[in-house]
Write an enzyme that holds these catalytic residues in place. Structure first.
Site, short mmCIF file in Angstrom:
data_model
loop_
_atom_site.label_atom_id
_atom_site.label_comp_id
_atom_site.label_asym_id
_atom_site.label_seq_id
_atom_site.Cartn_x
_atom_site.Cartn_y
_atom_site.Cartn_z
N CYS A 1 45.91 -59.14 2.87
CA CYS A 1 45.17 -59.80 1.79
C CYS A 1 43.92 -59.02 1.37
O CYS A 1 43.30 -59.36 0.36
CB CYS A 1 44.79 -61.21 2.19
SG CYS A 1 46.22 -62.21 2.58
N HIS B 1 39.10 -63.36 -2.08
CA HIS B 1 40.50 -63.65 -1.76
C HIS B 1 40.69 -65.17 -1.71
O HIS B 1 39.90 -65.89 -1.10
CB HIS B 1 40.87 -63.00 -0.43
CG HIS B 1 42.20 -63.42 0.07
ND1 HIS B 1 43.32 -63.41 -0.74
CD2 HIS B 1 42.61 -63.90 1.28
CE1 HIS B 1 44.36 -63.85 -0.05
NE2 HIS B 1 43.95 -64.15 1.17
N ASN C 1 47.71 -68.77 -2.21
CA ASN C 1 47.31 -67.48 -1.65
C ASN C 1 48.36 -66.43 -2.04
O ASN C 1 49.47 -66.45 -1.49
CB ASN C 1 47.20 -67.63 -0.13
CG ASN C 1 46.83 -66.34 0.58
OD1 ASN C 1 46.94 -65.25 0.00
ND2 ASN C 1 46.43 -66.43 1.83
N1 ACO Z 1 51.06 -80.83 6.15
C1 ACO Z 1 50.70 -81.86 6.96
N2 ACO Z 1 50.15 -81.69 8.18
C2 ACO Z 1 49.97 -80.42 8.59
C3 ACO Z 1 50.34 -79.31 7.80
C4 ACO Z 1 50.91 -79.56 6.54
N3 ACO Z 1 51.27 -78.56 5.70
N4 ACO Z 1 50.02 -78.18 8.46
C5 ACO Z 1 49.47 -78.55 9.63
N5 ACO Z 1 49.46 -79.93 9.72
C6 ACO Z 1 48.94 -80.76 10.78
C7 ACO Z 1 48.91 -80.02 12.09
O1 ACO Z 1 50.17 -80.12 12.74
C8 ACO Z 1 47.83 -80.75 12.84
O2 ACO Z 1 48.36 -81.96 13.35
P1 ACO Z 1 47.97 -82.46 14.84
O3 ACO Z 1 46.48 -82.70 14.76
O4 ACO Z 1 48.78 -83.67 15.00
O5 ACO Z 1 48.33 -81.30 15.72
C9 ACO Z 1 46.84 -81.15 11.74
O6 ACO Z 1 47.59 -81.07 10.50
C10 ACO Z 1 45.62 -80.25 11.65
O7 ACO Z 1 46.07 -78.89 11.68
P2 ACO Z 1 45.05 -77.71 11.62
O8 ACO Z 1 45.76 -76.41 11.78
O9 ACO Z 1 43.90 -77.98 12.52
O10 ACO Z 1 44.50 -77.84 10.11
P3 ACO Z 1 43.26 -77.16 9.49
O11 ACO Z 1 42.33 -78.18 8.99
O12 ACO Z 1 42.72 -76.04 10.35
O13 ACO Z 1 43.89 -76.41 8.21
C11 ACO Z 1 44.73 -74.30 7.43
C12 ACO Z 1 44.94 -75.47 8.39
C13 ACO Z 1 44.74 -74.82 6.02
C14 ACO Z 1 45.86 -73.30 7.65
C15 ACO Z 1 43.37 -73.62 7.72
O14 ACO Z 1 43.23 -73.41 9.10
C16 ACO Z 1 43.18 -72.32 6.99
O15 ACO Z 1 43.08 -72.26 5.79
N6 ACO Z 1 43.06 -71.19 7.72
C17 ACO Z 1 42.82 -69.90 7.14
C18 ACO Z 1 44.04 -69.29 6.53
C19 ACO Z 1 43.65 -67.97 5.85
O16 ACO Z 1 42.52 -67.77 5.48
N7 ACO Z 1 44.55 -67.05 5.71
C20 ACO Z 1 44.06 -65.83 5.04
C21 ACO Z 1 44.76 -64.72 5.32
S1 ACO Z 1 46.40 -64.74 4.74
C22 ACO Z 1 46.94 -63.10 4.89
O17 ACO Z 1 46.22 -62.23 5.25
C23 ACO Z 1 48.39 -62.82 4.61
#
Ligand code: ACO
Length: 335
Positions: A116, A257, A287
């Site tokens: 990214c 990004h 993304n």
């Molecule tokens: N729908 C519903 N529930 C979900 C989903 C979904 N799509 N995905 C995860 N959950 C659930 C999980 O299972 C978890 O449930 P649990 O508490 O029962 O275990 C709960 O939601 C919370 O999950 P988290 O992973 O803690 O959610 P978080 O608030 O951290 O958000 C996210 C996740 C959106 C992925 C976030 O961590 C994020 O944006 N991270 C950064 C990603 C990023 O920046 N990537 C950039 C680089 S990409 C590249 O380089 C190719």
């Protein structure tokens, strides 16, 4: 006396997205998720996806043509084409095909992979060729089709990504408009975010085995990537601003990004800049990996949020780990 052209100006931008829209509600029929969860956690409402017979290079080509047109140049003016992608149509590289289809027959073309952060790394690379006087005109095109590398049953990743391409033209210029640049990588965090190989052992003969390889779908530890981005992106932006001798409040528009709206808001808070100074296309395109910065830049230009003379910060972060930021003044310098 003619002035030496050791600076860089940014003269054109373009974008291209697939036609097909995939909304959060539609995704919720494929995997256990909801529009409410995705939008509240990420800011995403929908994304564009390549159809089975569509080609990523068509998007790269369309974005490049728009950027060249805005710069008032033709493909024959190009000396250098860099394609930033993690998803080339051919693992040996796709840049030379993009250059050939554009008609950039004089240009040298190569792929660059930094996930990214690919666009920011590619602009930094092109800048070196222009600053040394090696080349005068460069096209950086970023294109990614990450929806082709997803496990559609993995709700941790499949809701986050979309496909697209963006492009930018850079030209040599006596007055440097690239005001600051900082690039970083740290392989100790590589396992946080991978599109790894998988394979099987094939016995060629009794005493010689080889490996047959494919790629596994994207894996991401979202929480760790989130923490890394919120910690490191403000620091690298501050370093680039320091090189530019500018304060964060002197920047007209931040083009980061597009991974998560909460990351954009957290970076804005750390830099003490109002969040509306951060351009966003997350709601519509999600993304798009390396393409997200030039796509968002192009929309900012088209909407009037970015004008000729605007001071911009562009920043990327992602797999590798890689991250980086540049500060520039947008537009052609008057002669
Ligand atoms: N729908 C519903 N529930 C979900 C989903 C979904 N799509 N995905 C995860 N959950 C659930 C999980 O299972 C978890 O449930 P649990 O508490 O029962 O275990 C709960 O939601 C919370 O999950 P988290 O992973 O803690 O959610 P978080 O608030 O951290 O958000 C996210 C996740 C959106 C992925 C976030 O961590 C994020 O944006 N991270 C950064 C990603 C990023 O920046 N990537 C950039 C680089 S990409 C590249 O380089 C190719």
């Amino acid at each position: 006396m003619t002035q030496a052209l050791t600076g860089i100006q940014f003269t054109g931008v373009g974008k291209s997205l697939p036609q097909r829209v995939l909304t959060n509600d539609q995704l919720a029929t494929v995997v256990e998720t909801s529009d409410e969860w995705i939008h509240s956690r990420t800011g995403i409402r929908e994304r564009r996806v390549l159809g089975p017979t569509e080609n990523l290079l068509d998007l790269a080509l369309a974005a490049s043509e728009q950027a060249l047109c805005q710069a008032g140049l033709t493909a024959l003016d190009l000396d250098l084409v860099i394609l930033a992608t993690s998803t080339p149509e051919d693992l040996f590289g796709s840049a030379s095909r993009v250059a050939a289809r554009l008609g950039a027959v004089r240009a040298v073309a190569f792929d660059l992979t930094a996930a990214c952060t690919g666009f920011v790394f590619a602009v930094g690379t092109a800048a070196q060729f222009l600053r040394t006087g090696c080349y005068r005109t460069a096209l950086v095109v970023a294109a990614d089709g990450l929806t082709r590398w997803l496990d559609w049953q993995d709700r941790n990743t499949c809701v986050l990504f979309g496909d697209g391409a963006g492009a930018m033209v850079l030209e040599a210029c006596p007055v440097d408009q690239l005001l600051g640049l900082e690039l970083r990588s740290d392989g100790r965090g590589a396992d946080m975010l991978t599109l790894p190989t998988t394979g099987e052992t094939v016995a060629l003969m009794a005493d010689l085995a080889v490996r047959n390889q494919q790629y596994a779908p994207i894996y991401m530890n979202g929480r760790d990537v989130y923490r890394f981005a919120v910690r490191e992106v403000p620091v690298v932006i501050e370093k680039a601003l320091h090189r530019a001798q500018l304060r964060s409040d002197q920047v007209d528009c931040y083009v980061l990004h597009q991974a998560n709206q909460r990351i954009l808001d957290a970076v804005a808070e750390r830099l003490q800049v109002p969040p509306d100074r951060f351009a966003t296309t997350l709601d519509r395109y999600a993304n798009t990996s390396a393409a997200s910065v030039p796509i968002t830049l192009c929309e900012g230009w088209e909407s009037g949020q970015i004008r000729s003379g605007s001071v911009l910060v562009m920043a990327g972060f992602g797999a590798g780990l890689t991250w980086g930021a540049l500060v520039c003044r947008w537009g052609r310098v008057s002669p």
